[in-house]
Every structure is written in structure tokens, then in C-alpha cells.
Design an enzyme around this catalytic site. Sequence first.
Site, PDB file in Angstrom:
ATOM      1  N   ASP A   1       0.879  -1.175   0.000  1.00  0.00           N
ATOM      2  CA  ASP A   1       0.000   0.000   0.000  1.00  0.00           C
ATOM      3  C   ASP A   1       0.915   1.223   0.000  1.00  0.00           C
ATOM      4  O   ASP A   1       2.146   1.115  -0.186  1.00  0.00           O
ATOM      5  CB  ASP A   1      -1.006  -0.047   1.172  1.00  0.00           C
ATOM      6  CG  ASP A   1      -0.379   0.182   2.538  1.00  0.00           C
ATOM      7  OD1 ASP A   1       0.864   0.333   2.633  1.00  0.00           O
ATOM      8  OD2 ASP A   1      -1.124   0.201   3.540  1.00  0.00           O
ATOM      9  N   HIS A   2       0.348   2.409   0.235  1.00  0.00           N
ATOM     10  CA  HIS A   2       1.136   3.651   0.232  1.00  0.00           C
ATOM     11  C   HIS A   2       2.192   3.658   1.337  1.00  0.00           C
ATOM     12  O   HIS A   2       3.197   4.336   1.225  1.00  0.00           O
ATOM     13  CB  HIS A   2       0.194   4.854   0.404  1.00  0.00           C
ATOM     14  CG  HIS A   2      -0.656   4.743   1.626  1.00  0.00           C
ATOM     15  ND1 HIS A   2      -1.734   3.883   1.703  1.00  0.00           N
ATOM     16  CD2 HIS A   2      -0.566   5.345   2.840  1.00  0.00           C
ATOM     17  CE1 HIS A   2      -2.281   3.974   2.908  1.00  0.00           C
ATOM     18  NE2 HIS A   2      -1.587   4.849   3.613  1.00  0.00           N
TER      19      HIS A   2
ATOM     20  N   CYS B   1       3.152  -3.086   4.030  1.00  0.00           N
ATOM     21  CA  CYS B   1       2.328  -1.912   4.363  1.00  0.00           C
ATOM     22  C   CYS B   1       3.042  -1.173   5.489  1.00  0.00           C
ATOM     23  O   CYS B   1       4.255  -1.363   5.664  1.00  0.00           O
ATOM     24  CB  CYS B   1       0.890  -2.303   4.708  1.00  0.00           C
ATOM     25  SG  CYS B   1       0.660  -3.361   6.140  1.00  0.00           S
TER      26      CYS B   1
ATOM     27  N   THR C   1       2.713  -1.369   8.824  1.00  0.00           N
ATOM     28  CA  THR C   1       3.115  -2.287   9.901  1.00  0.00           C
ATOM     29  C   THR C   1       3.316  -3.721   9.415  1.00  0.00           C
ATOM     30  O   THR C   1       3.888  -4.542  10.139  1.00  0.00           O
ATOM     31  CB  THR C   1       2.018  -2.346  10.980  1.00  0.00           C
ATOM     32  OG1 THR C   1       0.800  -2.787  10.338  1.00  0.00           O
ATOM     33  CG2 THR C   1       1.782  -0.986  11.614  1.00  0.00           C
ATOM     34  N   GLY C   2       2.775  -4.042   8.263  1.00  0.00           N
ATOM     35  CA  GLY C   2       2.745  -5.434   7.769  1.00  0.00           C
ATOM     36  C   GLY C   2       1.555  -6.204   8.328  1.00  0.00           C
ATOM     37  O   GLY C   2       1.238  -7.301   7.868  1.00  0.00           O
ATOM     38  N   ILE C   3       0.883  -5.614   9.302  1.00  0.00           N
ATOM     39  CA  ILE C   3      -0.189  -6.347   9.995  1.00  0.00           C
ATOM     40  C   ILE C   3      -1.448  -6.464   9.133  1.00  0.00           C
ATOM     41  O   ILE C   3      -2.007  -7.555   8.981  1.00  0.00           O
ATOM     42  CB  ILE C   3      -0.502  -5.684  11.359  1.00  0.00           C
ATOM     43  CG1 ILE C   3       0.712  -5.778  12.280  1.00  0.00           C
ATOM     44  CG2 ILE C   3      -1.706  -6.362  12.011  1.00  0.00           C
ATOM     45  CD1 ILE C   3       0.595  -4.960  13.571  1.00  0.00           C
ATOM     46  N   GLY C   4      -1.876  -5.354   8.549  1.00  0.00           N
ATOM     47  CA  GLY C   4      -3.075  -5.396   7.697  1.00  0.00           C
ATOM     48  C   GLY C   4      -2.886  -6.352   6.532  1.00  0.00           C
ATOM     49  O   GLY C   4      -3.787  -7.139   6.189  1.00  0.00           O
ATOM     50  N   MET C   5      -1.708  -6.295   5.935  1.00  0.00           N
ATOM     51  CA  MET C   5      -1.403  -7.190   4.812  1.00  0.00           C
ATOM     52  C   MET C   5      -1.422  -8.652   5.269  1.00  0.00           C
ATOM     53  O   MET C   5      -1.970  -9.520   4.576  1.00  0.00           O
ATOM     54  CB  MET C   5      -0.023  -6.864   4.217  1.00  0.00           C
ATOM     55  CG  MET C   5       0.016  -5.594   3.399  1.00  0.00           C
ATOM     56  SD  MET C   5      -0.952  -5.754   1.882  1.00  0.00           S
ATOM     57  CE  MET C   5      -0.259  -4.381   0.926  1.00  0.00           C
TER      58      MET C   5
ATOM     59  N   HIS D   1       9.886 -24.131   9.187  1.00  0.00           N
ATOM     60  CA  HIS D   1       8.856 -24.791   9.999  1.00  0.00           C
ATOM     61  C   HIS D   1       7.441 -24.642   9.456  1.00  0.00           C
ATOM     62  O   HIS D   1       6.626 -25.539   9.639  1.00  0.00           O
ATOM     63  CB  HIS D   1       8.873 -24.239  11.437  1.00  0.00           C
ATOM     64  CG  HIS D   1      10.112 -24.601  12.197  1.00  0.00           C
ATOM     65  ND1 HIS D   1      10.191 -24.502  13.570  1.00  0.00           N
ATOM     66  CD2 HIS D   1      11.323 -25.049  11.791  1.00  0.00           C
ATOM     67  CE1 HIS D   1      11.404 -24.879  13.968  1.00  0.00           C
ATOM     68  NE2 HIS D   1      12.110 -25.204  12.904  1.00  0.00           N
TER      69      HIS D   1
ATOM     70  N   ARG E   1       7.041   1.008   8.421  1.00  0.00           N
ATOM     71  CA  ARG E   1       7.137   1.931   9.559  1.00  0.00           C
ATOM     72  C   ARG E   1       7.776   1.239  10.755  1.00  0.00           C
ATOM     73  O   ARG E   1       7.918   1.840  11.825  1.00  0.00           O
ATOM     74  CB  ARG E   1       5.744   2.471   9.924  1.00  0.00           C
ATOM     75  CG  ARG E   1       5.146   3.317   8.810  1.00  0.00           C
ATOM     76  CD  ARG E   1       3.724   3.747   9.076  1.00  0.00           C
ATOM     77  NE  ARG E   1       3.151   4.363   7.879  1.00  0.00           N
ATOM     78  CZ  ARG E   1       1.851   4.489   7.641  1.00  0.00           C
ATOM     79  NH1 ARG E   1       0.969   4.060   8.526  1.00  0.00           N
ATOM     80  NH2 ARG E   1       1.419   5.038   6.526  1.00  0.00           N
TER      81      ARG E   1
ATOM     82  N   ARG F   1       8.170 -33.445  10.819  1.00  0.00           N
ATOM     83  CA  ARG F   1       7.072 -33.179  11.773  1.00  0.00           C
ATOM     84  C   ARG F   1       6.318 -31.896  11.418  1.00  0.00           C
ATOM     85  O   ARG F   1       5.135 -31.753  11.743  1.00  0.00           O
ATOM     86  CB  ARG F   1       7.608 -33.121  13.203  1.00  0.00           C
ATOM     87  CG  ARG F   1       8.510 -31.939  13.494  1.00  0.00           C
ATOM     88  CD  ARG F   1       9.184 -32.067  14.860  1.00  0.00           C
ATOM     89  NE  ARG F   1       9.925 -30.875  15.230  1.00  0.00           N
ATOM     90  CZ  ARG F   1      11.137 -30.569  14.779  1.00  0.00           C
ATOM     91  NH1 ARG F   1      11.761 -31.353  13.903  1.00  0.00           N
ATOM     92  NH2 ARG F   1      11.762 -29.466  15.192  1.00  0.00           N
ATOM     93  N   HIS F   2       7.002 -30.990  10.731  1.00  0.00           N
ATOM     94  CA  HIS F   2       6.343 -29.722  10.378  1.00  0.00           C
ATOM     95  C   HIS F   2       5.287 -29.925   9.292  1.00  0.00           C
ATOM     96  O   HIS F   2       4.329 -29.165   9.207  1.00  0.00           O
ATOM     97  CB  HIS F   2       7.392 -28.700   9.933  1.00  0.00           C
ATOM     98  CG  HIS F   2       8.429 -28.445  10.975  1.00  0.00           C
ATOM     99  ND1 HIS F   2       8.117 -27.913  12.209  1.00  0.00           N
ATOM    100  CD2 HIS F   2       9.764 -28.694  10.997  1.00  0.00           C
ATOM    101  CE1 HIS F   2       9.213 -27.831  12.943  1.00  0.00           C
ATOM    102  NE2 HIS F   2      10.226 -28.299  12.229  1.00  0.00           N
TER     103      HIS F   2
ATOM    104  N   ARG G   1       2.098 -30.639  11.006  1.00  0.00           N
ATOM    105  CA  ARG G   1       1.528 -29.449  11.652  1.00  0.00           C
ATOM    106  C   ARG G   1       0.843 -28.541  10.643  1.00  0.00           C
ATOM    107  O   ARG G   1      -0.270 -28.059  10.889  1.00  0.00           O
ATOM    108  CB  ARG G   1       2.632 -28.697  12.416  1.00  0.00           C
ATOM    109  CG  ARG G   1       3.065 -29.511  13.629  1.00  0.00           C
ATOM    110  CD  ARG G   1       4.375 -29.075  14.232  1.00  0.00           C
ATOM    111  NE  ARG G   1       4.751 -30.001  15.301  1.00  0.00           N
ATOM    112  CZ  ARG G   1       5.940 -30.046  15.861  1.00  0.00           C
ATOM    113  NH1 ARG G   1       6.896 -29.229  15.469  1.00  0.00           N
ATOM    114  NH2 ARG G   1       6.190 -30.905  16.821  1.00  0.00           N
TER     115      ARG G   1
HETATM  116  C1  RB5 Z   1      -1.994   2.802   6.497  1.00  0.00           C
HETATM  117  O1  RB5 Z   1      -2.060   4.024   7.153  1.00  0.00           O
HETATM  118  C2  RB5 Z   1      -1.675   1.694   7.483  1.00  0.00           C
HETATM  119  O2  RB5 Z   1      -2.771   1.500   8.317  1.00  0.00           O
HETATM  120  C3  RB5 Z   1      -1.327   0.424   6.748  1.00  0.00           C
HETATM  121  O3  RB5 Z   1      -0.210   0.644   5.927  1.00  0.00           O
HETATM  122  C4  RB5 Z   1      -0.964  -0.759   7.622  1.00  0.00           C
HETATM  123  O4  RB5 Z   1      -0.018  -0.414   8.575  1.00  0.00           O
HETATM  124  C5  RB5 Z   1      -2.088  -1.500   8.195  1.00  0.00           C
HETATM  125  O5  RB5 Z   1      -1.940  -2.554   8.824  1.00  0.00           O
END
Ligand code: RB5
Length: 149
Positions: free
Chosen positions: A8-9, A66, A68-72, A99, A110, A133-134, A137
Site C-alpha cells: 500500500d502507500h 504496508c 506495519t505489515g499487519i493489515g497485509m 517450519h 514503519r 514433523r512440520h 503441523r
Molecule cells: C496505512 O495508514 C496503514 O494503516 C497500513 O499501511 C498498515 O499499517 C495496516 O496494517
Amino acid sequence: MKVAIASDHGGVHIREEIKGLLDELQIEYMDMGCECGNGSVDYSDYAFPVAEKVVSGEVDRGILICGTGIGMSISANKVKGIRCALAHDTFSAKATREHNDTNVLAMGERVIGPGLAREIAKIWLTTEFTGGRHERRIGKIADYEEKNL
Ligand code: RB5
């Protein structure tokens, strides 16, 4: 190996860094955006198409960046057959290939800088699944997906 990559941006700079790494490793890749300039986009609009390319077999692996990488990673892991690792250290990058046989890597621009992101991606791209074993799993995850999704 063929890779689909998107951001993303919030992940544009690391996406460019990883494309440089893929060129260096002579790994073919498909850049699936974003073409976002200064605008902001929704990470899931990029995670799902990359994940679908992986499960269809059109590419072998996906890389998503992205802020944080979390949303992705949350989005990619909703797609049946995807095992996406959010990794911000080299130990996890290696372990998750050995694994978990992860087929998508997510990182956050970020959170880490381009140099570390490049190292993580290089290790993740070049480490083989250990099996054994993996296998059992990750098989249990696939069984759960079959029965419940
Ligand atoms: C965008 O502002 C931000 O929320 C996105 O890049 C990401 O971190 C979401 O998980």
C-alpha cells in the site's frame, strides 16, 4: 521461482528495495501495485490479489508491505491455502520457511528499514521447508481450512 509483490502507500519504498533484491537474485516477479503516488489506498485491495496468485499457482510466493505489515498479513491469511508470516527479524524469516513453509511474507515499512527488509526477504526467499514433523503441523491447518472455510 516467481514472486508477486505489492504494497500500500505505507510500503512503497521497501517494495522498491525488494524489487532490487529480486533482480539481483534473478527471481522473476510481478509488481501488483500500488500506483498510489501521494494518495492512500486500502491494503486488502493489494493483499487479496497477491494471495490469489499464490494459491492459483501462477506465482510461487508473495511479498506484501504496508506500514506495519499487519493489515497485509491479516488479509493474506484469510485466503485459503495462504500461510503468511509477518517477519521483522532474520531468525523468524528463516524459521518460518523451515517450519511453516510460508508462501507469503509481510513486512512493515514503519517498523524496519530497507536494509533489514532486504536481508529478511533474502533469507525467506532462499530457505527451504524442513518437512518432517512440520508437514503434519501445517497439514492440520490445511485440514481445518478444508472443513471450516
Ligand atoms: C496505512 O495508514 C496503514 O494503516 C497500513 O499501511 C498498515 O499499517 C495496516 O496494517
